[in-house]
Design an enzyme around this catalytic site. Structure first.
Site, PDB file in Angstrom:
ATOM      1  CG  ASN A   1      16.819  20.680 -34.251  1.00 21.60           C
ATOM      2  OD1 ASN A   1      15.696  20.369 -33.882  1.00 21.60           O
ATOM      3  ND2 ASN A   1      17.529  19.933 -35.071  1.00 21.60           N
TER       4      ASN A   1
ATOM      5  CB  CYS B   1      10.219  18.731 -36.754  1.00 18.35           C
ATOM      6  SG  CYS B   1      11.876  19.429 -36.532  1.00 18.35           S
ATOM      7  N   GLY B   2       9.510  19.800 -33.397  1.00 16.14           N
ATOM      8  CA  GLY B   2       9.159  20.950 -32.558  1.00 16.14           C
ATOM      9  C   GLY B   2       9.936  22.206 -32.899  1.00 16.14           C
TER      10      GLY B   2
ATOM     11  CG  HIS C   1      10.704  11.632 -28.180  1.00 15.51           C
ATOM     12  ND1 HIS C   1      11.885  12.265 -28.462  1.00 15.51           N
ATOM     13  CD2 HIS C   1       9.777  12.176 -29.011  1.00 15.51           C
ATOM     14  CE1 HIS C   1      11.691  13.172 -29.399  1.00 15.51           C
ATOM     15  NE2 HIS C   1      10.415  13.140 -29.765  1.00 15.51           N
TER      16      HIS C   1
ATOM     17  CD  GLU D   1      16.514  15.516 -33.778  1.00 19.37           C
ATOM     18  OE1 GLU D   1      15.887  15.255 -34.823  1.00 19.37           O
ATOM     19  OE2 GLU D   1      16.729  16.665 -33.374  1.00 19.37           O
ATOM     20  NE  ARG D   2      11.632   8.606 -36.111  1.00 21.45           N
ATOM     21  CZ  ARG D   2      10.295   8.519 -36.201  1.00 21.45           C
ATOM     22  NH1 ARG D   2       9.697   7.342 -36.123  1.00 21.45           N
ATOM     23  NH2 ARG D   2       9.543   9.610 -36.300  1.00 21.45           N
TER      24      ARG D   2
ATOM     25  CB  CYS E   1      15.644  16.957 -30.013  1.00 18.12           C
ATOM     26  SG  CYS E   1      14.253  15.976 -30.624  1.00 18.12           S
TER      27      CYS E   1
ATOM     28  CB  THR F   1       9.423  16.220 -30.454  1.00 15.04           C
ATOM     29  OG1 THR F   1      10.580  15.773 -31.190  1.00 15.04           O
ATOM     30  CG2 THR F   1       8.441  16.920 -31.382  1.00 15.04           C
ATOM     31  N   GLY F   2      11.926  16.220 -28.357  1.00 12.13           N
ATOM     32  CA  GLY F   2      12.699  15.504 -27.328  1.00 12.13           C
ATOM     33  C   GLY F   2      12.655  16.209 -25.988  1.00 12.13           C
TER      34      GLY F   2
HETATM   35  N1  LIG Z   1      14.204  13.138 -35.671  1.00  6.65           N
HETATM   36  C1  LIG Z   1      12.796  13.336 -35.325  1.00  6.65           C
HETATM   37  C2  LIG Z   1      12.187  14.502 -36.144  1.00  6.65           C
HETATM   38  C3  LIG Z   1      12.777  15.847 -35.744  1.00  6.65           C
HETATM   39  C4  LIG Z   1      12.605  16.121 -34.278  1.00  6.65           C
HETATM   40  C5  LIG Z   1      13.387  17.311 -33.730  1.00  6.65           C
HETATM   41  N2  LIG Z   1      14.312  17.958 -34.624  1.00  6.65           N
HETATM   42  C6  LIG Z   1      12.462  18.307 -33.071  1.00  6.65           C
HETATM   43  O1  LIG Z   1      12.803  19.503 -32.973  1.00  6.65           O
HETATM   44  O2  LIG Z   1      11.391  17.868 -32.574  1.00  6.65           O
HETATM   45  C7  LIG Z   1      12.010  12.071 -35.647  1.00  6.65           C
HETATM   46  O3  LIG Z   1      12.451  11.308 -36.511  1.00  6.65           O
HETATM   47  O4  LIG Z   1      10.956  11.874 -35.026  1.00  6.65           O
END
Ligand SMILES: N[C@H](CCC[C@H](N)C(=O)O)C(=O)O
Length: 269
Positions: A11, A68-69, A156, A205-206, A214, A216-217
């Protein structure tokens, strides 16, 4: 101003040190930086009155978000190296997070508690967060329906599937990402439970699309899997770009994410 290009399990991030030079990019400038540097998110490290650093996050489409984790682990490593501390505090719009070193050169971040109320996700109407009704019928074939939802400071939706490679994620992701049930949009996870300690995961990802990982995912997928009794509260998450280890501890209800960080290059700009 210092610039680092880093990634967490693939990422990718462009990280700017904005602690002594103002960094107030336009949406177009964020989009150009992300395109030129092949970054999923653009990050600014800013001064914080009480924490080691404030972390500002933009998706590659230029939208600013609050969690963003994987980037938190990258900024965590930079601050651990810079301060010489065993643990550093990182403030984001959503929460105050803590990063520390783990064995094998990995970095652990305490991502705080998952938020499970329908208003916390947020959803546009009250629904059972263990499986929401998208009201657009099953999506695509094989059939997808009723994702579990949770917030890790960002929204999520997680589908549990038999084979993550059986889905055209770039076609399905946007259908859910901007579905009217999610007034702020949502990240869309496709999770295949391998066993009670292992999940294969891919995330649309959004506002950034299909990324190699991801953070947080990964937290969201583990929380939804454990809540549904599909796994325990700890699991290895196998993403396209590498593995993340998630531990949702009963002691404090916090979700701890451990994984790799790679510095690709740094520059003065
Ligand atoms: N696209 C996510 C932000 C980045 C999350 C991801 N890159 C992570 O590592 O958590 C959102 O719009 O909430």
């Amino acid at each position: 101003m210092k610039l680092w290009k880093m990634n967490g399990a693939g990422n990718a991030f462009a990280i700017f040190d904005a602690r002594s030079t103002a960094f107030t990019p336009t949406v177009e400038q964020i989009r150009k930086i992300a395109a030129d540097l092949k970054a999923d998110q653009v990050i600014a490290m800013e001064r914080d009155a009480t924490k080691d650093v404030f972390m500002r996050i933009w998706n590659s489409d230029g939208s600013e978000v609050s969690a963003c984790g994987n980037a938190t682990r990258c900024v965590g490593l930079l601050m651990l190296d810079e301060t010489g501390k065993d643990r550093v505090t990182i403030q984001t719009e959503a929460d105050m997070l803590r990063a520390s070193r783990a064995e094998g050169g990995l970095i652990t971040v305490d991502m705080g508690s998952p938020q499970m109320g329908w208003e916390d996700i947020p959803l546009s109407e009250k629904m059972d967060v263990r499986g929401v009704d998208l009201k657009i019928g099953p999506i695509d074939a094989p059939i997808l329906s009723r994702p579990a939802v949770v917030s890790m400071g960002n929204p999520h939706a997680v589908f549990f599937v038999k084979d993550v490679d059986a889905y055209d994620i770039p076609a399905i992701g946007p259908l859910v990402e901007w579905h009217p049930l999610f007034p702020e949009g949502t990240n869309v996870g496709f999770a295949q439970v391998i066993d009670r300690e292992t999940i294969r995961l891919r995330v649309w990802e959004r506002a950034a699309g299909l990324t190699k990982a991801c953070g947080t995912g990964a937290c969201a997928a583990l929380v939804c899997a454990a809540r549904a009794g599909l796994t325990g509260r700890k699991a290895r998450m196998i993403l396209d770009g590498g593995d993340l280890f998630i531990d949702w501890r009963e002691t404090d209800d916090h979700v701890y994410m451990t994984g790799p960080v790679e510095l690709e290059f740094e520059a003065e700009i």
